[in-house]
Design an enzyme around this catalytic site. Structure first.
Site, PDB file in Angstrom:
ATOM      1  N   CYS A  16      -4.772   9.792 -45.579  1.00 19.87           N
ATOM      2  CA  CYS A  16      -5.138  10.205 -44.277  1.00 19.87           C
ATOM      3  C   CYS A  16      -4.139  10.581 -43.555  1.00 19.87           C
ATOM      4  O   CYS A  16      -2.818  10.027 -43.744  1.00 19.87           O
ATOM      5  CB  CYS A  16      -6.061   9.499 -43.521  1.00 19.87           C
ATOM      6  SG  CYS A  16      -5.421   7.926 -42.998  1.00 19.87           S
TER       7      CYS A  16
ATOM      8  N   HIS B 121      -2.942   0.263 -38.456  1.00 23.57           N
ATOM      9  CA  HIS B 121      -4.083  -0.546 -38.008  1.00 23.57           C
ATOM     10  C   HIS B 121      -3.939  -0.816 -36.410  1.00 23.57           C
ATOM     11  O   HIS B 121      -4.659  -1.279 -35.649  1.00 23.57           O
ATOM     12  CB  HIS B 121      -4.367  -1.706 -38.821  1.00 23.57           C
ATOM     13  CG  HIS B 121      -4.830  -1.620 -40.023  1.00 23.57           C
ATOM     14  ND1 HIS B 121      -5.771  -0.727 -40.514  1.00 23.57           N
ATOM     15  CD2 HIS B 121      -4.614  -2.468 -41.170  1.00 23.57           C
ATOM     16  CE1 HIS B 121      -6.032  -0.847 -41.565  1.00 23.57           C
ATOM     17  NE2 HIS B 121      -5.211  -1.685 -42.226  1.00 23.57           N
TER      18      HIS B 121
ATOM     19  N   CYS C 234      -1.390   4.262 -36.030  1.00 25.11           N
ATOM     20  CA  CYS C 234      -2.188   5.628 -36.077  1.00 25.11           C
ATOM     21  C   CYS C 234      -2.594   6.035 -34.395  1.00 25.11           C
ATOM     22  O   CYS C 234      -3.117   5.320 -33.867  1.00 25.11           O
ATOM     23  CB  CYS C 234      -3.389   5.638 -36.723  1.00 25.11           C
ATOM     24  SG  CYS C 234      -3.996   7.350 -36.820  1.00 25.11           S
TER      25      CYS C 234
ATOM     26  N   HIS D 179     -11.558  -7.171 -38.739  1.00 24.79           N
ATOM     27  CA  HIS D 179     -10.468  -6.015 -39.201  1.00 24.79           C
ATOM     28  C   HIS D 179      -9.251  -6.113 -38.472  1.00 24.79           C
ATOM     29  O   HIS D 179      -9.511  -6.258 -37.134  1.00 24.79           O
ATOM     30  CB  HIS D 179     -11.239  -4.903 -39.013  1.00 24.79           C
ATOM     31  CG  HIS D 179     -10.610  -3.849 -39.818  1.00 24.79           C
ATOM     32  ND1 HIS D 179      -9.310  -3.286 -39.437  1.00 24.79           N
ATOM     33  CD2 HIS D 179     -10.799  -3.206 -41.186  1.00 24.79           C
ATOM     34  CE1 HIS D 179      -9.160  -2.240 -40.159  1.00 24.79           C
ATOM     35  NE2 HIS D 179      -9.643  -2.377 -41.233  1.00 24.79           N
TER      36      HIS D 179
ATOM     37  N   GLU E 199      -7.402  -3.842 -37.163  1.00 23.01           N
ATOM     38  CA  GLU E 199      -7.653  -2.734 -36.108  1.00 23.01           C
ATOM     39  C   GLU E 199      -8.422  -3.305 -34.938  1.00 23.01           C
ATOM     40  O   GLU E 199      -7.874  -3.156 -33.772  1.00 23.01           O
ATOM     41  CB  GLU E 199      -8.187  -1.553 -36.743  1.00 23.01           C
ATOM     42  CG  GLU E 199      -8.470  -0.443 -35.740  1.00 23.01           C
ATOM     43  CD  GLU E 199      -9.289   0.621 -36.302  1.00 23.01           C
ATOM     44  OE1 GLU E 199      -9.016   1.252 -37.518  1.00 23.01           O
ATOM     45  OE2 GLU E 199     -10.106   1.237 -35.242  1.00 23.01           O
TER      46      GLU E 199
ATOM     47  N   THR F  51     -12.229   2.819 -35.548  1.00 22.41           N
ATOM     48  CA  THR F  51     -12.103   4.314 -35.846  1.00 22.41           C
ATOM     49  C   THR F  51     -12.710   4.562 -37.086  1.00 22.41           C
ATOM     50  O   THR F  51     -13.148   5.785 -37.397  1.00 22.41           O
ATOM     51  CB  THR F  51     -10.711   4.547 -36.317  1.00 22.41           C
ATOM     52  OG1 THR F  51     -10.181   3.766 -37.197  1.00 22.41           O
ATOM     53  CG2 THR F  51      -9.713   4.790 -34.997  1.00 22.41           C
TER      54      THR F  51
ATOM     55  N   CYS G 228     -12.845   8.214 -35.939  1.00 23.11           N
ATOM     56  CA  CYS G 228     -11.862   9.073 -36.752  1.00 23.11           C
ATOM     57  C   CYS G 228     -12.734   9.814 -37.834  1.00 23.11           C
ATOM     58  O   CYS G 228     -13.418   9.006 -38.538  1.00 23.11           O
ATOM     59  CB  CYS G 228     -10.467   8.402 -37.370  1.00 23.11           C
ATOM     60  SG  CYS G 228      -9.873   9.527 -38.613  1.00 23.11           S
TER      61      CYS G 228
ATOM     62  N   SER H 243      -9.260  -1.904 -51.566  1.00 20.51           N
ATOM     63  CA  SER H 243      -9.340  -1.122 -50.516  1.00 20.51           C
ATOM     64  C   SER H 243     -11.028  -0.679 -50.077  1.00 20.51           C
ATOM     65  O   SER H 243     -11.664  -0.334 -50.834  1.00 20.51           O
ATOM     66  CB  SER H 243      -8.748   0.462 -50.873  1.00 20.51           C
ATOM     67  OG  SER H 243      -9.422   1.184 -49.954  1.00 20.51           O
TER      68      SER H 243
ATOM     69  N   ASN I 291     -12.162   1.421 -47.782  1.00 25.97           N
ATOM     70  CA  ASN I 291     -12.623   2.701 -47.737  1.00 25.97           C
ATOM     71  C   ASN I 291     -13.115   3.257 -49.231  1.00 25.97           C
ATOM     72  O   ASN I 291     -13.942   4.106 -49.374  1.00 25.97           O
ATOM     73  CB  ASN I 291     -11.770   3.468 -46.857  1.00 25.97           C
ATOM     74  CG  ASN I 291     -10.637   4.104 -47.406  1.00 25.97           C
ATOM     75  OD1 ASN I 291     -10.723   4.803 -48.239  1.00 25.97           O
ATOM     76  ND2 ASN I 291      -9.498   3.179 -47.298  1.00 25.97           N
TER      77      ASN I 291
HETATM   78  S1  SF4 Z   1      -7.647   6.287 -37.810  1.00 30.50           S
HETATM   79 FE1  SF4 Z   1      -8.040   8.087 -39.268  1.00 30.50          FE
HETATM   80  S2  SF4 Z   1      -6.237   9.100 -39.543  1.00 30.50           S
HETATM   81 FE2  SF4 Z   1      -5.753   7.057 -38.230  1.00 30.50          FE
HETATM   82  S3  SF4 Z   1      -5.269   5.655 -40.169  1.00 30.50           S
HETATM   83 FE3  SF4 Z   1      -7.582   5.524 -39.602  1.00 30.50          FE
HETATM   84  S4  SF4 Z   1      -8.494   6.892 -41.200  1.00 30.50           S
HETATM   85 FE4  SF4 Z   1      -6.366   7.169 -41.009  1.00 30.50          FE
END
Ligand code: SF4
Length: 747
Positions: free
Chosen positions: A15, A77, A99, A127, A129, A165, A193, A221, A223
């Site tokens: 991404c 993150h 990001c 997590h 993030e 996100t 996102c 991973s 995702n």
């Molecule tokens: S927010 Fe979206 S673009 Fe940014 S790292 Fe995560 S998945 Fe990728």
């Protein structure tokens, strides 16, 4: 012939946020080769990428405690502000690859808290993030993992929300719907996102259309695992693999359509490896089916022959019928037949054209390299016709690997260019292309070819980094400082902006690594030049050279690949204290070859031999008896040397210093004295000039002698001896004066 159809999901692989973070890490590692570079936690959940980064000296630190110095990279993150503060306190260089979407989530969480809202973060507590967003809210926000968590929380009048996100929009909407009727004021920032959502939808759509799905990405991973679950839920056999090596070819048995997707942390090269494997599988299948094809060809041939026979029969019948027809109708019939044929031809052409175009569209896929024509250039990028249903768009940042301000600097209208398809159709139906990627692949091909063929390439130096220079070879190339030139280079910045001729000494495409050397090019050229120069060099020749180095005893002169020595004594006819009085480094100079030893590669040179001989000139200009002015340059036991002209030193013998007796020259002159002297002889062949000070002095009157002494002097030495005994009292010539006179007469 059996062919596996391979389809890649429209959204697969890195991404935006991950790609950006990897670019930043590679740049940091490349520019700081002498520093420790750490990512705080694995940059992405993909072991292959992490391994490659490790090979580039990028280490993974699980916390700041493991880092003492160097660079710390904040991954996509993000982290809590207190982590940044701690890194600053440790004097670490921070590269923040958070990001931008995650940054937004952090910013909005803080804003809600600052504005007094009861703030919720919808996400997974553990997590990283979410931990970063929580930190950004000064740890005042409340983290909820689902709407159930709200049951135990008393809602205030003013409530605000942000989300992790990667959360699904539906589940976030459910939570908001639940709260909206419970509070007076609700402020929601949609920080989700859509990359994840789009990727999942496109994977699901593809899985429904194929016979087998490969989902590529780290087993760790989240995702990628979720993508695999979504694909498997369509009942299409789905395999979550990290690399192509995990594929068991038996899985492909009886399958015609293969679908491929990849997680957000999967690099393109891992996807390409799987596609490549499928292509190889296709080749194998085709070899196996060759025999069947031959059989079929025979059948077709037979059928064709039968058809020809039938056609001949039909033609004969037609001819017969035609003959029976009235002559008046024949022209009309012929015209009509021609028209029909023309119409049929036109239809066939249209059909063919349509089919051709249709085939082209069907063939295009993400990652493919195609050639297109530039049809529009605007401020944001370039539109390219790649024979697809819509024109593809190249955003400015995908035009070149260098920053682009005006697309016209890179392409021109109607130009044919190669591009790589990044996205076949985005949310708005646009095809996104990259010229940068196509150029990048082309650049690598050229680099590998040049490396294999030992070719010399030219490249511009873009910047100086610690330990060397960065050059643009279509990708980032590096010249270590020791390879910039043959000798030591004091200031590398002089090379920035210069074009250099280089040899590639190391290539690792997988690690994005190209190392080059200018020194190797120069050394090779110099060796060839040296051989040529030595072969042509002969004693007595006059040659041109460049002063490379001045030393106490002379100067080294580069004659073209080889240096000769010009000794200080061969520099000038006159006396010089230092070679720098005559030459300077870098100066071009003509010299005479005094000697050449080709075996030992030793060359002695002379400079004064090319200058007029000052002795000959002196002999022409001057004569014996002439009075000249000069400077005393040296005192010796037997007299003093005086420079009377540049390069001409005459000797004043000790006996010519004065009429009186002189024991040492310093009784009369000192070095540096400027005096007049009389030339008493000139011998140009022997390079000698005799000078006299004495002859410019008035000869002293002989001193009056007493009668007894007069008598004595004319008789015997015994009498002279007696004279000395009473000289002190007589006031006549001293013994010293007398001895001096005798010495002078002897001279
Ligand atoms: S927010 Fe979206 S673009 Fe940014 S790292 Fe995560 S998945 Fe990728």
């Amino acid at each position: 012939m059996k062919v596996l159809e391979v389809i890649t999901a429209e959204e697969a692989g890195f991404c935006f946020g991950v790609e950006r973070a990897i670019d930043m890490v590679l740049e940091a590692a490349g520019e700081n080769e002498d520093m420790n570079v750490y990512t705080l936690g694995p940059l992405i959940h993909n072991p292959q990428v992490v391994k490659k980064l490790e090979a580039k000296n990028v280490k993974v630190a699980s916390s700041l405690a493991e880092i003492d110095s160097g660079i710390v990279i904040i991954r996509s993150h993000g982290v809590a502000p207190e982590i940044i503060k701690q890194a600053r306190e440790k004097n670490l260089k921070i590269i923040d690859a958070t990001c931008p979407y995650v940054k937004n989530a952090q910013k909005y969480a803080k804003k809600l808290v600052d504005e007094g809202y009861q703030t919720f973060i919808y996400g997974d507590q553990d997590h990283p993030e979410v931990q970063g967003i929580y930190g950004a809210s000064d740890k005042k926000a409340i983290i909820i993992k689902g709407k159930e968590d709200l049951n135990s929380i008393e809602l205030k009048a003013r409530v605000g929300f942000v989300a992790q996100t990667t959360k699904s929009p539906e589940s976030f909407r459910d939570i908001i719907n639940l709260v909206i009727t419970e509070v007076k004021e609700l402020k929601v920032f949609n920080t989700i996102c859509n990359t994840t959502d789009v990727r999942q939808s496109s994977a699901k759509k593809l899985a429904e259309d194929v016979d087998i799905m490969f989902v590529i990405g780290g087993h760790n991973s989240a995702n990628t695992t979720r993508l695999a679950e979504i694909c498997a839920a369509t009942n299409t056999p789905t395999y979550h693999i990290e690399t192509a090596a995990e594929i068991n070819k038996e899985w492909l048995s009886g399958k015609n359509k293969v679908g491929i997707t990849a997680g957000a942390s999967t690099p393109d090269w891992l996807i390409r490896e799987v596609i490549q494997l499928m292509n190889e599988e296709n080749k194998d299948l085709n070899v196996e089916s060759t025999e069947n094809v031959e059989e079929k060809e025979e059948q077709v041939l037979e059928e064709v022959e039968e058809t020809v026979e039938e056609t001949e029969e039909t033609t004969e019948k037609t001819e017969e019928t035609t003959e029976e027809k009235e002559a008046d109708n024949s022209e009309e019939a012929a015209e009509s037949a021609e028209e029909e044929v023309a119409e049929e031809d036109a239809e066939t052409e249209e059909e063919a054209e349509f089919k051709y175009s249709d085939n082209d569209i069907a063939d295009l896929s993400k990652g493919q390299k195609v050639t297109g024509t530039v049809v529009e250039i605007n401020d944001n990028g370039v539109y390219v016709d790649v024979n697809y249903k819509t024109d593809g768009f190249i955003p400015l940042r995908h035009l070149s690997h260098r920053p682009v301000e005006d697309a016209n600097d890179i392409v021109s209208m109607d130009e044919e260019i190669e591009v790589v398809i990044l996205t076949l159709e985005d949310d708005e139906g646009n095809m996104i292309l990259s010229k940068k990627q196509a150029d990048y692949e082309k650049a690598w091909e050229k680099i590998e070819e040049a490396y294999e063929n030992n070719e010399i390439i030219e490249a511009e130096v873009t910047k100086e980094v610690k330990g060397g220079l960065v050059v643009d070879v279509g990708v980032r190339g590096f010249i270590p400082a020791s390879h910039v030139a043959i000798g030591y280079v004091d200031d590398l910045s002089d090379y920035v902006g210069e074009k250099m001729r280089l040899k590639i000494i190391e290539v690792e495409r997988d690690n994005n690594n190209v190392v080059l050397s200018a020194k190797k090019v120069l050394e090779k050229e110099r060796a060839a030049e040296k051989e040529e120069t030595l072969a042509a060099l002969e004693e007595g020749q006059t040659v041109e050279g460049t002063v490379t180095k001045l030393v106490d005893f002379g100067a080294f002169i580069d004659l073209g690949g080889i240096e000769g020595l010009l000794h200080i004594s061969e520099m000038s006819w006159g006396r010089i204290e230092s070679p720098s009085e005559v030459l300077s480094e870098g100066e071009k100079v003509e010299v005479k070859v005094l000697g050449v030893n080709k075996e030992e590669e030793r060359i002695s040179l002379g400079l004064k031999q090319l200058l007029p001989d000052p002795w000959e000139e002196f002999a022409d200009k001057h004569y014996e008896g002439e009075v000249v002015e000069g400077k005393i340059t040296k005192l010796v036991d037997f007299g003093a040397f005086m420079e009377v002209e540049k390069g001409i030193e005459g000797l004043i013998h000790i006996s010519q210093l004065s009429h009186r007796h002189v024991k040492t020259a310093d009784e009369v002159v000192s070095v540096g004295d400027v005096r007049e002297a009389k030339i008493i002889n000139i011998d140009a062949d022997q390079e000698r000039v005799g000078l006299s000070l004495k002859e410019l002095e008035e000869k002293p009157e002989p001193k009056k002698e007493s009668s007894s002494s007069s008598r004595s002097s004319s008789s015997s030495s015994k009498s002279r001896s007696n004279k000395s005994d009473d000289s002190s009292s007589s006031g006549g010539a001293t013994i010293r004066e007398i001895v001096g006179d005798i010495f002078d007469q002897g001279e």
